[in-house]
Design a protein around this motif. Structure first.
Motif, PDB file in Angstrom:
ATOM      1  N   PHE A 118       0.828  -1.204   0.000  1.00  0.00           N
ATOM      2  CA  PHE A 118       0.000   0.000   0.000  1.00  0.00           C
ATOM      3  C   PHE A 118       0.871   1.266   0.000  1.00  0.00           C
ATOM      4  O   PHE A 118       0.639   2.223  -0.752  1.00  0.00           O
ATOM      5  N   LYS A 137      -4.288   4.961 -10.523  1.00  0.00           N
ATOM      6  CA  LYS A 137      -3.449   4.447  -9.426  1.00  0.00           C
ATOM      7  C   LYS A 137      -4.147   4.663  -8.093  1.00  0.00           C
ATOM      8  O   LYS A 137      -4.125   3.794  -7.204  1.00  0.00           O
ATOM      9  N   GLU A 171      -6.890  -1.496  -2.445  1.00  0.00           N
ATOM     10  CA  GLU A 171      -5.970  -2.018  -1.439  1.00  0.00           C
ATOM     11  C   GLU A 171      -6.480  -1.704  -0.033  1.00  0.00           C
ATOM     12  O   GLU A 171      -6.362  -2.515   0.891  1.00  0.00           O
ATOM     13  N   SER A 209      -6.738   2.025  -7.605  1.00  0.00           N
ATOM     14  CA  SER A 209      -6.167   0.746  -7.147  1.00  0.00           C
ATOM     15  C   SER A 209      -5.782   0.834  -5.669  1.00  0.00           C
ATOM     16  O   SER A 209      -5.898  -0.149  -4.926  1.00  0.00           O
ATOM     17  N   ILE A 210      -5.351   2.058  -5.239  1.00  0.00           N
ATOM     18  CA  ILE A 210      -5.035   2.226  -3.809  1.00  0.00           C
ATOM     19  C   ILE A 210      -6.301   2.098  -2.972  1.00  0.00           C
ATOM     20  O   ILE A 210      -6.289   1.516  -1.884  1.00  0.00           O
ATOM     21  N   GLN A 218       2.511   1.794  -3.373  1.00  0.00           N
ATOM     22  CA  GLN A 218       1.573   2.348  -4.350  1.00  0.00           C
ATOM     23  C   GLN A 218       1.319   3.836  -4.083  1.00  0.00           C
ATOM     24  O   GLN A 218       1.105   4.617  -5.021  1.00  0.00           O
ATOM     25  N   LEU A 219       1.348   4.230  -2.787  1.00  0.00           N
ATOM     26  CA  LEU A 219       1.193   5.657  -2.481  1.00  0.00           C
ATOM     27  C   LEU A 219       2.354   6.468  -3.068  1.00  0.00           C
ATOM     28  O   LEU A 219       2.155   7.551  -3.641  1.00  0.00           O
TER      29      LEU A 219
END
Length: 827
Positions: free
Chosen positions: A57, A86, A93, A89-90, A60-61
């Motif tokens: 996570f 993106k 998550e 998708s976060i 991805q941030l």
């Protein structure tokens, strides 16, 4: 070791196992509880998965932050869309992380992250729009530059023309260069046309530049507002990023703390489980040690008892061996005096005895038979106990064995009016391998007991093959009686040696309690089973089950084996007991079975009686042979199934057709020989070749040294029946003497009363044997057989009686001189 000690030892072992089992269960329960505690918190795998998810996570941030900066720098919609994807998708998550945690605080932190990310996306979108607007203001500066380039192209000297890299110079140098460019432009020679055009263009450019400058000044306020807004958005974005990092750091820290706490709980549960398991193991070792000590102590006691028992066993074995030797010696020594007693008993039966003497003699004979049977059973029991009894494996037919055994015992207990029923499965007609002698011994005990302990009623023998697989067959034989029965609580005693169910039974019925014991041991030796089902005063059922092997050996190949070839069975009815005895001996020597009756009325209509042929005398006192024929064919007798009926007669006044015309199949004229009997059997279709053997036509013709000529009788016909079997001849002659004495008394009584009917019957009864022996008084007996008032008066009857008594006296003396002792008996 006694039963009490054995039970105590067994109890200790069971109790020790029980204590260990309880300890194991209790330990298992507590450990199971700790394991549940261990598993109730998040497992290591779940925490690892949560940490991995958190790390992913964060990654991805950071990727989203990079995409955000790229979008702001490039100021393109495509990069911003990638940044938005993106962020989506976060969000996914975040949802998956929420599924992995049960903590409400962690879920609240994740929701805060979600909200901040949404604000950050909105700020980034707004910042991008501001930058796009700033790009529009920079286009005015580009237009001013383009105007400067146009001045140079019109011949006007510009500072950029003098120094292309003016922007890279210091401000002071830039000012000098610009002043030079202005001076030169002021001193350039004029060209009229060009000057005019240049002035016009210059005025346009100057006017445009003034306009653009005013526009730029007008838009400067907007630029300042945009710059302030951008700074505010950047500041908000920094704050959001800081908050986001703070929240994520808090979330990560909470995950780590939760994992650490779970690990602490697990370690604590594991320590408790280890301590509990160690305590249980220690306690188990103590229990095992304690009971091992107790059991080991008992074990040494058992060893001591065992040594004592082995010593006692050796002593008992020596006693058993001594008992076996004693039984064998005593049995052997008893046989000789028993034979002497039996021999002299039979000799005494042939003499004149009073009623009291006959009773005494009967008791002596019964006692000697009892002791003889006891000796035989003791020998068998001793062999069974010592394991010295061998079992044969020879071919035989079980159905024949069962039927002959039952019928022979029925004849033995003929005085008892007990009906015998036989039901034999046809499957038992197959040739099987086994020990027929021992099976007959078992059946004799079972059926003999049924007759012995049944006073009234019936005995049923059911034999069937319960299963037949391949070459194996299981014979099941049930012997059921309606006798005294056995009480339930005493049934387990009857198979013990020298034991009967009740002491009163021994007093009333006799016996020594070995028959069923031997039968049980023989059954086990034959790998079978013997069971009992009985009710007191209602009867008993003994069930014998024996495994037998089916064999392909034929009867013709093994005709010498007992119970293999079905025996020819004869039903013989004649009032002459001597003749019946001789025929009995004859049939036995020929391998046949004979059921003999002196009176047809003795035969019951519904009893079991198996026979293939009927031989009946014609002239008998109570019922004639003609009546026998009529009654048998009436259908009243269940055992008669159209077997051939042969007439035996000494009458000379009737031809054979007189008998065959009314239903007799053949006629035998008395006296008849063995050859005549065999010839008659052949004529009727019976297989009699194996019965026929070469016999001497004169007494003892095979041994000339033993040829004897008798004055008053001739044994030629007797020898034709019995050959040189002196035991059988002796038995026949003794029976003849007893019957002759009785018949002469009856004849004397009939003549004294002038009872012609009695005289006729007695003379007819005496004639067959007198003819067999070719005694000279046969014509006199024939006259008495047909005597009537018109043919013989009282004086003639008296003369005939005197002659018969005279000749009979000489005959008796000669017979007793030769057959006074049995050849097998000695002092």
């Amino acid at each position: 070791m006694n039963d009490k000690s054995k039970n105590k030892f067994t109890f200790k072992i069971i109790f020790s196992y029980l204590v260990l089992a309880i300890l194991a269960l209790a330990s298992g329960y507590f450990i199971y509880t700790e394991i549940n505690t261990y598993l109730s918190s998040e497992t290591a795998e779940e925490n690892d998965a949560k940490l991995l998810k958190t790390g992913s996570f964060l990654t991805q941030l950071y990727e989203a932050e990079s995409l955000s900066k790229l979008a702001l720098q490039s100021k393109t919609k495509e990069n911003f869309n990638a940044y938005s994807l993106k962020i989506d998708s976060i969000f996914m998550e975040i949802e998956s992380l929420k599924q992995l945690t049960n903590s409400a605080n962690q879920k609240g932190l994740l929701d805060s992250v979600h909200t901040l990310l949404e604000q950050k996306v909105a700020n980034s979108s707004e910042l991008l729009n501001l930058k796009v607007k700033n790009d529009a203001n920079s286009s005015i500066d580009k237009a001013l530059k383009e105007f400067s380039k146009m001045e140079a192209s019109l011949g006007k000297i510009t500072a950029e023309g003098l120094a292309p890299n003016i922007n890279e110079l210091s401000p002071k140098a830039q000012k000098v260069i610009r002043d030079v460019a202005a001076y030169l432009n002021a001193n350039v020679p004029a060209n009229n046309d060009k000057i005019t055009n240049s002035k016009q263009v210059d005025s346009i450019i100057t006017a445009s530049k003034l306009l653009l400058a005013r526009a730029k000044q007008t838009d400067s306020k907007t630029q300042r507002f945009l710059a302030q807004k951008e700074m505010q958005i950047n500041q908000n974005d920094l704050e959001l990023s800081q908050q986001l990092r703070t929240i994520i750091s808090a979330f990560e820290q909470e995950v780590l703390v939760s994992s650490f706490n779970d690990n602490l709980k697990k370690k604590s549960a594991l320590k408790r489980s280890i301590r509990l398991a160690g305590f249980a193991a220690l306690l188990g070792l103590i229990v095992v040690g304690l009971f091992a000590f107790l059991i080991n102590r008992d074990f040494w006691r058992i060893q001591t008892y065992r040594q004592k028992l082995e010593k006692e066993k050796r002593y008992s074995e020596s006693l058993l061996k001594s008992r076996e030797q004693l039984i064998s010696t005593v049995s052997h020594d008893l046989r000789s005096p028993l034979s002497t007693i039996s021999g002299y008993t039979e000799l005494m039966e042939g003499t004149e005895l009073t009623h009291k003497q006959e009773r005494y003699l009967g008791n002596v004979k019964s006692a000697s038979d009892y002791v003889g049977n006891l000796v035989n059973d003791l020998l068998d029991f001793s062999k069974l106990e010592g394991g010295k009894l061998n079992i044969e494996n020879v071919p035989f037919i079980a159905a024949n064995l069962i039927q002959e055994t039952a019928e022979s015992l029925q004849a033995t207990y003929n005085s008892k009016k007990i009906k015998l029923f036989l039901e034999i499965d046809p499957k038992l007609q197959k040739t099987v391998l086994g020990d027929p002698f021992r099976i007959r011994q078992i059946l004799t005990n079972l059926i003999g007991n049924a007759f012995k302990f049944t006073e009234d009623g019936q005995i049923t023998i059911k034999a069937k093959a319960t299963s037949s697989r391949g070459k194996s067959l299981l014979a099941k034989i049930e012997v059921t009686d309606t006798g005294i029965g056995i009480a339930k609580e005493k049934q387990h005693l009857i198979f013990n040696e020298f034991t009967q169910a009740d002491s009163a039974t021994e007093k009333k019925f006799g016996g020594y309690g070995l028959g069923l014991t031997i039968s049980k041991k023989l059954t086990e030796l034959l790998k079978g089973t013997l069971t009992l089902d009985s009710k007191l005063n209602q009867g008993s059922t003994f069930t014998l089950q024996l495994p037998l092997q089916i064999t392909s050996k034929s009867a013709e190949e093994n005709s010498e084996v007992s119970y293999l070839v079905p025996k020819l069975r004869l039903l013989i009815i004649d009032d002459d007991t001597a003749l019946l005895g001789m025929l009995q001996e004859l049939t036995e020597s020929m391998g046949m079975t004979a059921h003999t009756f002196t009176n047809f009325l003795q035969i019951e209509k519904d009893s079991h009686l198996g026979y293939d042929l009927v031989l009946t005398d014609i002239q008998m006192p109570q019922i004639t042979g003609f009546e026998v024929l009529e009654r048998l064919r009436s259908g009243e007798f269940k055992h008669y199934k159209k077997q051939p009926i042969i007439a035996m007669t000494g009458r000379r006044d009737l031809e054979s057709e007189a008998y065959t015309s009314i239903g007799f199949n053949q006629v035998l004229q008395k006296p008849f020989s063995k050859r005549e009997l065999i010839g008659m059997l052949k004529m009727l279709g019976f297989k009699a070749e194996e019965m026929e053997e070469v016999v001497p036509t004169t007494p003892l013709a095979t041994d000339t040294s033993k040829e004897i000529v008798y004055e008053h009788y001739d044994l030629g016909i007797i020898h034709s029946f019995l050959g040189t079997n002196e035991d059988a001849i002796h038995e026949v002659m003794q029976t003849f003497l007893r019957d002759t004495q009785t018949n002469i008394k009856l004849l004397e009584d009939g003549i004294s009363k002038i009872d012609y009917t009695q005289v006729n019957q007695i003379a007819h009864r005496m004639l067959p044997m007198f003819r067999q022996l070719k005694v000279a008084i046969v014509p006199t007996l024939e006259r008495l057989e047909l005597a009537k008032t018109s043919t013989m008066n009282k004086g003639q009857l008296a003369d005939a009686l005197h002659l018969i008594k005279e000749k009979t006296s000489a005959l008796t003396a000669e017979i007793e001189g030769k057959w006074s002792t049995s050849p097998n008996y000695s002092d």
